[in-house]
Design an enzyme around this catalytic site. Structure first.
Site, PDB file in Angstrom:
ATOM      1  N   HIS A   1      43.888  46.623  37.068  1.00  0.00           N
ATOM      2  CA  HIS A   1      44.540  45.544  37.209  1.00  0.00           C
ATOM      3  C   HIS A   1      44.053  44.225  36.894  1.00  0.00           C
ATOM      4  CE1 HIS A   1      43.399  44.397  41.120  1.00  0.00           C
ATOM      5  NE2 HIS A   1      43.528  45.783  41.360  1.00  0.00           N
TER       6      HIS A   1
ATOM      7  N   ASP B   1      40.004  49.228  40.765  1.00  0.00           N
ATOM      8  CA  ASP B   1      38.338  49.384  40.612  1.00  0.00           C
ATOM      9  C   ASP B   1      38.071  50.627  41.275  1.00  0.00           C
ATOM     10  OD1 ASP B   1      39.207  48.705  43.305  1.00  0.00           O
ATOM     11  OD2 ASP B   1      37.806  46.950  43.455  1.00  0.00           O
TER      12      ASP B   1
END
Length: 465
Positions: A82, A364
């Protein structure tokens, strides 16, 4: 995580103009592998933080879509982190930073499609998404960001990603037909608004005709995108060992502990509480948005504090690769999503015209294990709006032969992967045979675990090493 009581330093810019201008140029900002020519001679935490922010400036050059003329692009599989977000935690006893998450055309960073994106998203209330995605907002809209909310920077990062991929994959390589249908896209996201909105921003930049009736996002409950294969006891054991390694490294770093103690004194909170709030997340948010660190009557959190914590974070990344505990977790954590990717590639290689463009909008903690499992040990930790792309190509001169390219933030890392390093030495072809990637996922990932297992279930349920 971002918090500010910056009444005393509200006008102070944390990122000097010279650093933003000279320290990170449009050329080297996108580097993901160490480059001794353009990078600082010693590890610089401020430089690394700027790379992590990924502040939109100019269109970047990239290596996506590069192939000899006799190769035809068959399918593309995109994994993204994102975009820029508000922090997930607050530094104890400090005011939340006043960052605006509404999308405003005359505010930087800007993208030509920003206003149209907002207009289009506001009309998407009838979008057909898998539950519970239909209950999420389609774009950020709070004047004071909510915790973890996507910012305007995050939207612009993925509008740029989408436009870059559109120019390459649609305009140049005609990946999708003009009358593309829902079946030709495979879209999935976790249940966080920041991942859904990032995926929508990338798609809006990518598709020539963003038609709500053709957009269907599937929900992935796990950040590992493991679908029905999430129960893996051995993976969890590897993770516990990795977390223990992190803890021991932190205990050895006396400078880090002194920094936490000093920051705790400034904000008048117990050191343990401050440490548990993971202050680097909040500080990175402030740094990326050029907002001052918090001040109280006891003093100010400052750049030296930031550098110490960021330096430890980078050292932790380095030791993580050296100790290899994380590799076991990564191989088991990444296997389900890579196995799904292999399945889509094989179907496309057989001539199926479905799922030609796959997009997984993630975190992540999704991308990091994939990078590690692939053997990309020198790749940087996923920045905001990072993209990892798998391209499938067909040799027109030998239609039965298919090859793979892998790119991370626009850099071709195919021959840095563990399964294609040797092929690169033996073959002049600028790609990796699809068979190498299939063999890696179906066999070699288990061999690397050293367990003797030949399938995912057995590898997950064997006794811990």
């Amino acid at each position: 995580m971002c918090v500010v009581t910056c009444f005393a330093f509200s006008a102070v810019h944390l990122i000097p103009v010279s650093a933003a201008k000279n320290g990170v140029t449009s050329k080297n900002r996108k580097r993901i592998m160490p480059d001794p020519v353009t990078e600082p001679p010693v590890m610089d935490p401020v430089y690394e933080a700027l790379l992590y922010c990924n502040i939109p400036r100019v269109a970047e050059r990239s290596m996506e879509g590069h192939a000899p003329h006799h190769f035809k692009l068959v399918s593309v599989h995109v994994f993204i982190r994102h975009g820029d977000r508000y922090p997930l935690y607050v530094i104890p006893k400090t005011k939340r930073p006043e960052i605006d998450c509404t999308l405003v055309a005359n505010r930087k960073p800007y993208h030509p499609k920003l206003e149209a994106f907002v207009s289009h998203m506001s009309k998407g209330s009838g979008a057909s998404f898998e539950s519970p995605l239909h209950s999420l907002p389609l774009y950020p809209s709070h004047q004071l960001c909510e915790m973890g909310e996507l910012t305007q920077t995050g939207v612009v990062q993925h509008l740029q990603n989408g436009q870059l991929l559109r120019d390459i994959y649609l305009k140049k390589h005609k990946l999708l037909p003009h009358d593309w249908s829902t079946k030709q896209l495979h879209l999935e996201t976790t249940g966080k608004s920041r991942t859904l909105q990032s995926g929508l921003a990338l798609l809006y930049g990518f598709l020539p005709d963003f038609d709500w009736k053709k957009i269907y996002f599937r929900h992935q409950p796990s950040a590992l995108f493991c679908s029905g294969n999430c129960y893996c006891p051995l993976r969890n054991q590897y993770l516990e060992k990795e977390q223990r390694r992190q803890y021991l490294l932190r205990l050895k770093n006396r400078q880090l502990e002194r920094t936490y103690e000093e920051m705790a004194r400034i904000v008048d909170a117990p050191t343990k509480q401050l440490r548990a709030a993971n202050p680097i997340d909040a500080m990175l948010c402030l740094f990326c948005h050029n907002v001052s660190f918090p001040c109280t009557r006891n003093g100010c959190v400052n750049m030296e504090h930031f550098k110490v914590i960021k330096r430890h974070q980078i050292e932790d990344e380095r030791e993580r690769q050296e100790k290899k505990l994380y590799l076991g977790y990564a191989l088991l954590g990444a296997h389900p999503i890579l196995n799904q990717t292999v399945g889509r590639m094989r179907r496309a290689a057989e001539g199926r015209k479905e799922e030609l463009f796959a997009l997984s909008s993630a975190h992540d903690v999704t991308l990091a294990p994939i990078l590690s499992a692939l053997g990309l040990t020198e790749a940087r930790f996923p920045r905001f709006a990072a993209r990892l792309i798998f391209e499938l190509w067909q040799d027109r001169e030998k239609p039965g032969e298919h090859s793979v390219r892998i790119l991370y933030d626009g850099v071709d890392v195919t021959f840095h992967t563990s399964f294609c390093q040797d092929h690169h030495r033996r073959s002049p072809k600028p790609m990796c045979p699809l068979e190498n990637f299939v063999r890696f996922v179906k066999r070699d990932m288990f061999v690397a675990l050293g367990s003797g297992s030949t399938n995912y279930y057995d590898a997950c349920h064997r006794e811990g090493s």
